[in-house]
Design an enzyme around this catalytic site. Structure first.
Site, short mmCIF file in Angstrom:
data_model
loop_
_atom_site.label_atom_id
_atom_site.label_comp_id
_atom_site.label_asym_id
_atom_site.label_seq_id
_atom_site.Cartn_x
_atom_site.Cartn_y
_atom_site.Cartn_z
N LYS A 152 23.15 1.22 -28.97
CA LYS A 152 22.95 2.57 -28.41
C LYS A 152 22.71 3.63 -29.47
O LYS A 152 23.04 3.44 -30.64
CB LYS A 152 24.13 2.92 -27.51
CG LYS A 152 24.02 2.17 -26.17
CD LYS A 152 24.81 2.77 -25.07
CE LYS A 152 24.46 2.05 -23.77
NZ LYS A 152 25.42 2.31 -22.71
N ARG A 161 28.91 -5.52 -22.33
CA ARG A 161 27.49 -5.65 -21.97
C ARG A 161 26.65 -5.55 -23.24
O ARG A 161 26.66 -4.52 -23.90
CB ARG A 161 27.15 -4.54 -20.98
CG ARG A 161 25.74 -4.59 -20.41
CD ARG A 161 25.53 -3.45 -19.41
NE ARG A 161 24.22 -3.52 -18.80
CZ ARG A 161 23.13 -3.01 -19.35
NH1 ARG A 161 23.18 -2.39 -20.50
NH2 ARG A 161 21.96 -3.13 -18.73
C1 9MG Z 1 22.65 -0.33 -17.17
N1 9MG Z 1 23.47 0.13 -18.27
C2 9MG Z 1 23.03 0.61 -19.47
N2 9MG Z 1 24.09 0.95 -20.24
C3 9MG Z 1 25.19 0.66 -19.51
C4 9MG Z 1 26.58 0.79 -19.73
O1 9MG Z 1 27.04 1.33 -20.85
N3 9MG Z 1 27.43 0.40 -18.79
C5 9MG Z 1 26.97 -0.12 -17.61
N4 9MG Z 1 27.88 -0.49 -16.69
N5 9MG Z 1 25.67 -0.26 -17.33
C6 9MG Z 1 24.81 0.13 -18.27
#
Ligand code: 9MG
Length: 284
Positions: free
Chosen positions: A226, A260
């Site tokens: 990010k 994720r």
């Molecule tokens: C779809 N998406 C992109 N970044 C995300 C994040 O930090 N958390 C979740 N739940 N979905 C995300």
């Protein structure tokens, strides 16, 4: 602790990896992975998902709308055309635990119909019809916090007390979900790193993650590649692996249950080392 996710029982007694499968031509850092020219290619999507499962992902999160800062919304039909065939193929070919990354009630219902086992909504079921649609699926739902919408969220994010405001929002969404008939044991929370937050906001949230974990709901976090890493390290998106791994480890140590990520194999190594250290000496 187990999460009942459709046909799957997800063991969350230690952190698990959710691999990112974007079916968008233009996503944050992996856009176009599933495209042959301008055509969505199911074989490419399947190959990428299989690789992530092989590398240690337990969940595959399929999204058809980019939520990167500045991204423009897509039509419902476009999202359906991207997401539904991929979810259907993954369920059929890999029997994977597939999560659908959407805020659209029709996409939720259709993805569930073809076998998705979880809903990941970055808007916390705030769109019209989303609460009812998610409730009707009987699937677990991740409720995420975001200030603003992706196209403008990074323009000027402001908070008094970031943790308190995220908590108030998530508590309100838990109550709304329960009122719609979604059982508490199907809810997961996510503070939404990078969604309407400055670098300082993201760092405070990560440091204080244990306070969110104390609410008793499994926490899902997304920190992989990010822009906070760009701001912190001055690195381009292609150079953020080490930073992403550090953030995954810090999040796991602070109570994240689902992480994720784009880089599944490297994250799995980090979590394996962490578990070995945590287990060391326990039977001595
Ligand atoms: C779809 N998406 C992109 N970044 C995300 C994040 O930090 N958390 C979740 N739940 N979905 C995300």
């Amino acid at each position: 602790m187990f999460l009942h996710a459709g046909r799957h029982q997800l063991d969350l007694s230690s952190p698990v990896i959710m691999g990112i499968l974007n079916t968008t031509p233009d996503s944050f850092s992996d856009g176009g992975d599933c495209y042959q020219g301008d055509r969505l290619d199911l074989d490419l999507a399947l190959a990428r998902a299989r690789q992530m499962l092989h590398d240690g992902a337990v969940i595959i999160d399929v999204g058809g709308e980019s939520t990167r800062p500045g991204a423009k919304p897509v039509s419902r039909q476009q999202e359906l055309d991207r997401v539904v065939p991929v979810v259907e193929a993954l369920v059929r070919e890999c029997d994977a635990l597939v999560s659908v990354d959407t805020s659209d009630p029709v996409v939720m219902s259709e993805a569930a119909r073809v076998g998705a086992s979880m809903i990941n909504d970055v808007r916390g079921l705030q769109r019209e019809g989303a609460l009812a649609a998610a409730a009707a699926t009987g699937l677990p739902v991740c409720l995420m916090h975001m200030q603003g919408e992706p196209d403008v969220m990074q323009a000027n994010p402001r908070y008094g007390d970031i943790l308190a405001e995220v908590e108030v929002f998530l508590t309100a969404r838990i109550e709304a979900a329960q009122a719609a008939g979604i059982s508490s044991d199907l809810l997961l929370l996510d503070p939404g790193f990078g969604f309407g937050k400055t670098l300082a906001h993201n760092l405070v949230l990560l440091q204080q993650l244990p306070q969110l974990a104390a609410k008793g709901y499994p926490l899902l976090v997304g920190l992989s590649r990010k822009s906070l890493l760009g701001a912190l390290l001055g690195r381009d998106v292609s150079e953020r692996l080490a930073g992403s791994l550090a953030l995954a480890l810090l999040a796991a140590d602070r109570g994240a249950a689902i992480i994720r990520v784009h880089d599944v194999a490297a994250t799995a190594d980090v979590l394996a080392v962490r578990s070995a250290v945590m287990a060391a000496g326990q039977d001595h």
